[in-house]
Motif scaffolding. Structure first.
Motif, short mmCIF file in Angstrom:
data_model
loop_
_atom_site.label_atom_id
_atom_site.label_comp_id
_atom_site.label_asym_id
_atom_site.label_seq_id
_atom_site.Cartn_x
_atom_site.Cartn_y
_atom_site.Cartn_z
N TYR A 279 0.83 -1.21 0.00
CA TYR A 279 0.00 0.00 0.00
C TYR A 279 0.86 1.26 0.00
CZ TYR A 279 -4.08 -2.89 0.71
OH TYR A 279 -5.07 -3.81 0.54
N LEU A 280 2.01 1.17 0.68
CA LEU A 280 2.92 2.31 0.66
C LEU A 280 3.35 2.59 -0.78
CD1 LEU A 280 4.83 4.40 2.04
CD2 LEU A 280 6.52 2.59 2.24
N GLU A 281 3.64 1.53 -1.49
CA GLU A 281 4.06 1.69 -2.89
C GLU A 281 2.92 2.28 -3.73
OE1 GLU A 281 6.45 -1.43 -4.14
OE2 GLU A 281 6.56 -0.76 -6.20
N GLN A 282 1.68 1.84 -3.45
CA GLN A 282 0.54 2.39 -4.18
C GLN A 282 0.43 3.90 -3.97
OE1 GLN A 282 -2.02 0.49 -5.99
NE2 GLN A 282 -0.20 -0.79 -5.97
N VAL A 283 0.64 4.30 -2.71
CA VAL A 283 0.58 5.74 -2.39
C VAL A 283 1.69 6.48 -3.14
CG1 VAL A 283 0.94 7.42 -0.53
CG2 VAL A 283 -0.56 5.48 -0.16
#
Ligand code: ATP
Length: 468
Positions: A279-283
């Motif tokens: 999810y960090l990467e998605q952000v």
């Protein structure tokens, strides 16, 4: 407002004795931008044929190679962020890299040598040194320490608990207010008035972190830890308070590529072992894309907590920790790729100033009183209640200081209250009367002395002791 992209640094962990070195080189251009080139030989990579590119180049603000020590990392990375936090800006430093690449060593430090202490203890030490030097402001410092494991937050600084399991620690939950500000319910803020108290809190948190490790939560590998220093400052007499937060973040291990080995492919199937890093990467991807209106911060607790640090009101720095031995080259390449995307994110840090309502009320009451006094003077409507003994003594002190001040430009200001003005005139009269009578007394004494000396001289003439 300070507009700045997230600053990215790389740190290469020293090779262990039995590790085989990967091929890489570090260089610096004339603008002091550092480049890291990683070579994956075409013929053989980790025992498999490599059909992909041979050379991977990445740019960083600075690269700390294997021999660079903790003090140099602190000076280059953390000191400038700590200075901004002291000035009232939010700051974040986060370490990202695969398990065992040196995130905890860089953020917290190693336990073996004093010189191995990492960014958190060094930053605490630096901040308290600076606070001691600056007597122009009143500072208050608190710390908090949050661990996020499997989307649950835990307060590592809870003093009431002697945790033996992670679940024994108080659970921290996220609340969002109507202005979309994130609040962490149950996360304690512990005051630290000096370096020693702050280090004791860090120690308490690290002990809880270690004790609470369970087979389900092995080491720091699967959890994220956020140590936050909260600083507030105020000039004496001012109602304006500056508040800043400095997050020092040790993320979970980022390994995610399964080495299949089948067909000899090295960088193949991406398999996320840690959903929140996904999810960090998605952000990060969403933030790096232009014109993207929705950023999926809410998908995970970690991205919600670090919302301001990523594309918000914060000066943010990422440290990519790399383990550049042969077996970990592929992981290091994906860490560097992630860092390059992070470097595209723009933050806008603003000075966090707010008015303290309690102090503001006191100041406004004073202004109202002064205005009332002026109005009463202009309209001739006088206040009749007696001044208190304390007020009278204060006025005496003010007038005395004024009369004894040798500066001809000094001013006497007691506002527009006629009662006070009258009292001041009375004081001046008594003061000058006392002064005049004291001086008369002194003059009389001198005259008497002179007269006595004249008499003595006349007697000496008469008795012939003095010849003309
Ligand atoms: N720059 C360095 N100099 C000396 N030793 C280091 C350095 N970086 C890491 N180490 C050592 O390597 C080991 C692994 O490092 P560390 O625990 O910091 O990794 P990590 O990335 O935090 O791993 P995890 O994701 O499991 O938390 C530790 O024993 C640490 O002391």
């Amino acid at each position: 407002m300070v507009k700045q992209t997230i600053q990215i640094y790389a740190r290469v962990k020293p090779l262990a004795r039995r590790q085989q070195a990967g091929i890489y080189s570090v260089s610096e251009d004339e603008k002091s931008v550092s480049s890291l080139e990683i070579i994956v030989p075409r013929d053989l990579a980790d025992g498999f044929v490599n059909n992909k590119r041979e050379s991977y180049k990445f740019k960083f603000q600075k690269i700390f190679d294997q021999e660079v020590k903790q003090d140099a990392v602190f000076e280059s990375i953390a000191k400038p962020v700590a200075e901004c936090a002291l000035a009232g800006y939010n700051g974040t430093i986060f370490a990202y890299g695969q398990t065992g690449s040196g995130k905890t060593f860089t953020i917290t430090g190693g336990a073996e040598r004093y010189s191995d202490r990492g960014i958190i203890p060094r930053t605490l030490s630096y901040i308290f040194q600076q606070l001691e030097k600056d007597s122009s402001k009143v500072y208050t410092t608190h710390v908090s320490y949050l661990e996020i494991y499997n989307e649950c937050g835990y307060d590592l600084l809870d003093p009431r608990h002697e945790a033996s399991r992670l679940e024994d620690l108080p659970k921290v939950t996220i609340m969002e207010d109507p202005d979309q500000n994130i609040h962490l319910k149950n996360l304690s803020l512990q005051q630290a008035t000096n370096e020693e108290e702050a280090l004791n809190l860090l120690f308490l948190g690290d002990t809880n972190r270690m004790i609470a490790e369970t087979p389900m939560n092995q080491a720091s590998t699967r959890s994220h830890c956020i140590f936050t220093i909260h600083i507030s400052s105020k000039e004496p007499g001012s109602a304006t308070i500056r508040r800043s937060k400095l997050h020092l973040v040790d993320l979970a291990g980022s390994e995610r590529v399964a080495k299949t080995g089948v067909g000899g492919q090295l960088l193949t199937e991406a398999k996320y072992i840690n959903l929140s890093l996904h999810y960090l990467e998605q952000v990060i991807i969403a933030l790096a894309e232009k014109h993207r209106s929705h950023i999926p911060y809410r998908n995970s607790m970690m991205t919600s907590v670090l919302r301001d640090s990523l594309g918000g009101n914060c000066m943010t720095t990422m440290i990519a920790t790399l383990s550049l031995d042969k077996r970990n080259i592929d992981e290091s390449i994906s860490t560097c790729r992630f860092a390059q995307r992070v470097a595209l994110i723009k933050n806008e840090a603003v000075l966090n100033e707010e008015i303290d309502p309690r102090l503001m009320i006191i100041q406004l009451k004073k202004v109202i009183q002064e205005l009332k006094d002026e109005l009463a003077m202009v309209t001739g409507e006088q206040r009749t209640e007696e001044l208190t003994q304390e007020e009278l003594l204060q006025l005496d002190e003010i007038v005395k200081t004024f009369l004894e001040d040798p500066d001809p430009e000094s001013m006497l200001d007691v506002g527009a209250d006629m009662r006070k003005i009258k009292h001041c005139f009375n004081y001046v009269k008594v003061y000058s009367d006392t002064n005049t009578s004291e001086k008369k007394e002194e003059l009389k004494k001198l005259r008497d002395l002179l007269h006595q000396r004249d008499n003595e001289i006349s007697i000496l003439y008469v008795t012939g002791f003095i010849w003309v």
